[in-house]
Design a protein around this motif. Structure first.
Motif, PDB file in Angstrom:
ATOM      1  N   ILE A 198      24.152 -20.149  17.129  1.00  0.00           N
ATOM      2  CA  ILE A 198      23.548 -19.754  15.858  1.00  0.00           C
ATOM      3  C   ILE A 198      24.492 -18.826  15.108  1.00  0.00           C
ATOM      4  O   ILE A 198      24.956 -17.827  15.642  1.00  0.00           O
ATOM      5  CB  ILE A 198      22.176 -19.070  16.077  1.00  0.00           C
ATOM      6  N   ARG A 199      24.760 -19.173  13.836  1.00  0.00           N
ATOM      7  CA  ARG A 199      25.608 -18.355  12.968  1.00  0.00           C
ATOM      8  C   ARG A 199      24.818 -17.692  11.844  1.00  0.00           C
ATOM      9  O   ARG A 199      25.251 -16.717  11.274  1.00  0.00           O
ATOM     10  CB  ARG A 199      26.722 -19.218  12.364  1.00  0.00           C
ATOM     11  N   SER A 200      23.642 -18.246  11.512  1.00  0.00           N
ATOM     12  CA  SER A 200      22.769 -17.681  10.498  1.00  0.00           C
ATOM     13  C   SER A 200      21.335 -18.098  10.805  1.00  0.00           C
ATOM     14  O   SER A 200      21.118 -19.004  11.609  1.00  0.00           O
ATOM     15  CB  SER A 200      23.169 -18.165   9.100  1.00  0.00           C
ATOM     16  N   VAL A 201      20.359 -17.414  10.177  1.00  0.00           N
ATOM     17  CA  VAL A 201      18.943 -17.712  10.435  1.00  0.00           C
ATOM     18  C   VAL A 201      18.232 -17.938   9.112  1.00  0.00           C
ATOM     19  O   VAL A 201      18.450 -17.206   8.148  1.00  0.00           O
ATOM     20  CB  VAL A 201      18.257 -16.552  11.198  1.00  0.00           C
ATOM     21  N   ALA A 202      17.365 -18.961   9.082  1.00  0.00           N
ATOM     22  CA  ALA A 202      16.554 -19.272   7.900  1.00  0.00           C
ATOM     23  C   ALA A 202      15.091 -19.353   8.325  1.00  0.00           C
ATOM     24  O   ALA A 202      14.776 -19.664   9.458  1.00  0.00           O
ATOM     25  CB  ALA A 202      16.990 -20.595   7.291  1.00  0.00           C
ATOM     26  N   GLY A 203      14.199 -19.069   7.386  1.00  0.00           N
ATOM     27  CA  GLY A 203      12.768 -19.108   7.674  1.00  0.00           C
ATOM     28  C   GLY A 203      12.140 -20.384   7.221  1.00  0.00           C
ATOM     29  O   GLY A 203      12.665 -21.196   6.558  1.00  0.00           O
ATOM     30  N   GLN A 215       0.820  -1.215   0.000  1.00  0.00           N
ATOM     31  CA  GLN A 215       0.000   0.000   0.000  1.00  0.00           C
ATOM     32  C   GLN A 215       0.855   1.266   0.000  1.00  0.00           C
ATOM     33  O   GLN A 215       0.350   2.361  -0.231  1.00  0.00           O
ATOM     34  CB  GLN A 215      -0.918   0.024   1.226  1.00  0.00           C
ATOM     35  N   GLY A 216       2.147   1.115   0.285  1.00  0.00           N
ATOM     36  CA  GLY A 216       3.032   2.264   0.298  1.00  0.00           C
ATOM     37  C   GLY A 216       2.943   3.110   1.548  1.00  0.00           C
ATOM     38  O   GLY A 216       3.536   4.188   1.622  1.00  0.00           O
ATOM     39  N   ARG A 217       2.199   2.640   2.542  1.00  0.00           N
ATOM     40  CA  ARG A 217       2.053   3.422   3.784  1.00  0.00           C
ATOM     41  C   ARG A 217       3.322   3.419   4.609  1.00  0.00           C
ATOM     42  O   ARG A 217       3.680   4.416   5.214  1.00  0.00           O
ATOM     43  CB  ARG A 217       0.912   2.857   4.635  1.00  0.00           C
ATOM     44  N   TYR A 218       3.996   2.270   4.655  1.00  0.00           N
ATOM     45  CA  TYR A 218       5.194   2.112   5.471  1.00  0.00           C
ATOM     46  C   TYR A 218       6.207   1.256   4.732  1.00  0.00           C
ATOM     47  O   TYR A 218       5.838   0.430   3.907  1.00  0.00           O
ATOM     48  CB  TYR A 218       4.874   1.369   6.780  1.00  0.00           C
ATOM     49  N   GLN A 219       7.450   1.418   5.109  1.00  0.00           N
ATOM     50  CA  GLN A 219       8.441   0.407   4.814  1.00  0.00           C
ATOM     51  C   GLN A 219       8.337  -0.580   5.975  1.00  0.00           C
ATOM     52  O   GLN A 219       7.914  -0.205   7.068  1.00  0.00           O
ATOM     53  CB  GLN A 219       9.833   1.021   4.734  1.00  0.00           C
ATOM     54  N   THR A 220       8.698  -1.822   5.747  1.00  0.00           N
ATOM     55  CA  THR A 220       8.553  -2.821   6.806  1.00  0.00           C
ATOM     56  C   THR A 220       9.774  -3.736   6.839  1.00  0.00           C
ATOM     57  O   THR A 220      10.472  -3.896   5.835  1.00  0.00           O
ATOM     58  CB  THR A 220       7.286  -3.682   6.610  1.00  0.00           C
ATOM     59  N   ALA A 221      10.006  -4.318   8.011  1.00  0.00           N
ATOM     60  CA  ALA A 221      11.117  -5.251   8.152  1.00  0.00           C
ATOM     61  C   ALA A 221      10.862  -6.161   9.340  1.00  0.00           C
ATOM     62  O   ALA A 221      10.117  -5.815  10.264  1.00  0.00           O
ATOM     63  CB  ALA A 221      12.426  -4.489   8.357  1.00  0.00           C
ATOM     64  N   ILE A 222      11.489  -7.321   9.282  1.00  0.00           N
ATOM     65  CA  ILE A 222      11.486  -8.256  10.409  1.00  0.00           C
ATOM     66  C   ILE A 222      12.935  -8.471  10.798  1.00  0.00           C
ATOM     67  O   ILE A 222      13.786  -8.757   9.937  1.00  0.00           O
ATOM     68  CB  ILE A 222      10.811  -9.593  10.044  1.00  0.00           C
ATOM     69  N   LEU A 223      13.235  -8.326  12.078  1.00  0.00           N
ATOM     70  CA  LEU A 223      14.586  -8.526  12.587  1.00  0.00           C
ATOM     71  C   LEU A 223      14.594  -9.804  13.418  1.00  0.00           C
ATOM     72  O   LEU A 223      13.857  -9.923  14.395  1.00  0.00           O
ATOM     73  CB  LEU A 223      14.998  -7.328  13.452  1.00  0.00           C
ATOM     74  N   PHE A 224      15.404 -10.761  13.017  1.00  0.00           N
ATOM     75  CA  PHE A 224      15.529 -12.020  13.741  1.00  0.00           C
ATOM     76  C   PHE A 224      16.721 -11.904  14.693  1.00  0.00           C
ATOM     77  O   PHE A 224      17.829 -11.592  14.268  1.00  0.00           O
ATOM     78  CB  PHE A 224      15.728 -13.188  12.781  1.00  0.00           C
ATOM     79  N   VAL A 225      16.473 -12.158  15.978  1.00  0.00           N
ATOM     80  CA  VAL A 225      17.517 -12.078  16.996  1.00  0.00           C
ATOM     81  C   VAL A 225      17.827 -13.494  17.479  1.00  0.00           C
ATOM     82  O   VAL A 225      16.965 -14.161  18.062  1.00  0.00           O
ATOM     83  CB  VAL A 225      17.082 -11.181  18.178  1.00  0.00           C
ATOM     84  N   ALA A 226      19.058 -13.940  17.215  1.00  0.00           N
ATOM     85  CA  ALA A 226      19.492 -15.266  17.655  1.00  0.00           C
ATOM     86  C   ALA A 226      19.682 -15.235  19.160  1.00  0.00           C
ATOM     87  O   ALA A 226      20.470 -14.468  19.682  1.00  0.00           O
ATOM     88  CB  ALA A 226      20.789 -15.654  16.956  1.00  0.00           C
ATOM     89  N   GLN A 227      18.935 -16.089  19.869  1.00  0.00           N
ATOM     90  CA  GLN A 227      18.966 -16.099  21.325  1.00  0.00           C
ATOM     91  C   GLN A 227      19.694 -17.323  21.871  1.00  0.00           C
ATOM     92  O   GLN A 227      19.376 -17.812  22.937  1.00  0.00           O
ATOM     93  CB  GLN A 227      17.538 -16.072  21.867  1.00  0.00           C
ATOM     94  N   ARG A 228      20.677 -17.794  21.118  1.00  0.00           N
ATOM     95  CA  ARG A 228      21.485 -18.905  21.598  1.00  0.00           C
ATOM     96  C   ARG A 228      22.893 -18.766  21.046  1.00  0.00           C
ATOM     97  O   ARG A 228      23.102 -18.191  19.981  1.00  0.00           O
ATOM     98  CB  ARG A 228      20.854 -20.247  21.288  1.00  0.00           C
ATOM     99  N   SER A 229      23.831 -19.331  21.775  1.00  0.00           N
ATOM    100  CA  SER A 229      25.244 -19.110  21.485  1.00  0.00           C
ATOM    101  C   SER A 229      25.775 -19.848  20.262  1.00  0.00           C
ATOM    102  O   SER A 229      26.859 -19.533  19.790  1.00  0.00           O
ATOM    103  CB  SER A 229      26.087 -19.474  22.707  1.00  0.00           C
TER     104      SER A 229
END
Length: 190
Positions: A185-190, A169-183
């Motif tokens: 994790i080197r990368s994150v996949a969905g 809709q162009g109202r906002y830019q959007t993003a999701i930030l994934f925070v690794a909560q364990r020692s």
């Protein structure tokens, strides 16, 4: 100054519901109930004899006097059981400009309600553009790769769909930030 809680080492016994753990204190042998802030499945973490670190919370309004803070994996990795830590880490990183893709943005509002949803942050840049940011805690890992979500989540899927629609809709830019909560994790996949 950051104050760290005093943690007590316990052993996992069972999880009667999404928000309660039964654990046994290592120092006294006493069985206690602890609040579990992470409602995810956590089935690879909450296994028989797993080490759970808990914190005493002196509040009469609570059903339990203990909160689960950390879990140790069989391999000795530490995993945060407090999903709210992800938002605190994200906020600090945004304010200190530590996330390269978000360096041009500042926090305008926390817990921003748009339509029927509430998003973690509303950010703004120097051009007065706005960005809705959703922060997700990642605790599931296999061989160094983090995965999100650790269980199907209707709320999480709805958030992604709403962010996509708001972007279209162009109202906002959007993003999701994934925070690794364990020692481990080197990368994150969905």
């Amino acid at each position: 100054m950051v104050v760290f809680p005093t943690l007590v080492k316990t052993t996992f016994i069972k999880r009667p519901n999404r928000f309660i753990l039964h654990v046994k204190r290592e120092d006294t042998g006493e069985q206690i109930e602890a609040h579990l802030p992470d409602p995810g499945r956590l089935k690879e973490l909450l296994i028989e004899q797993a080490t759970i670190w808990v914190e005493y919370v002196d509040k009469s309004s609570r059903k339990t006097s203990w909160t689960a803070v950390l879990c140790e994996t069989e391999e000795g990795h530490v995993v945060s059981l407090q999903t709210t830590i992800a938002n605190k880490l994200a906020e600090a990183a945004i304010k200190k400009k530590r996330i390269p893709s978000l360096r041009e943005w500042s926090i305008k509002k926390r817990e921003c309600k748009v339509g029927s949803s509430r998003f973690d942050f509303l950010l703004q840049n120097d051009q007065d553009e706005e960005l809705l940011l959703e922060v997700k805690s990642v605790t599931l890992a296999r061989t160094g790769e983090g995965f999100f979500p650790d269980a199907p989540t209707a709320r999480g899927a709805r958030h992604v769909q709403e962010l996509t629609k708001l972007t279209e809709q162009g109202r906002y830019q959007t993003a999701i930030l994934f925070v690794a909560q364990r020692s481990d994790i080197r990368s994150v996949a969905g």
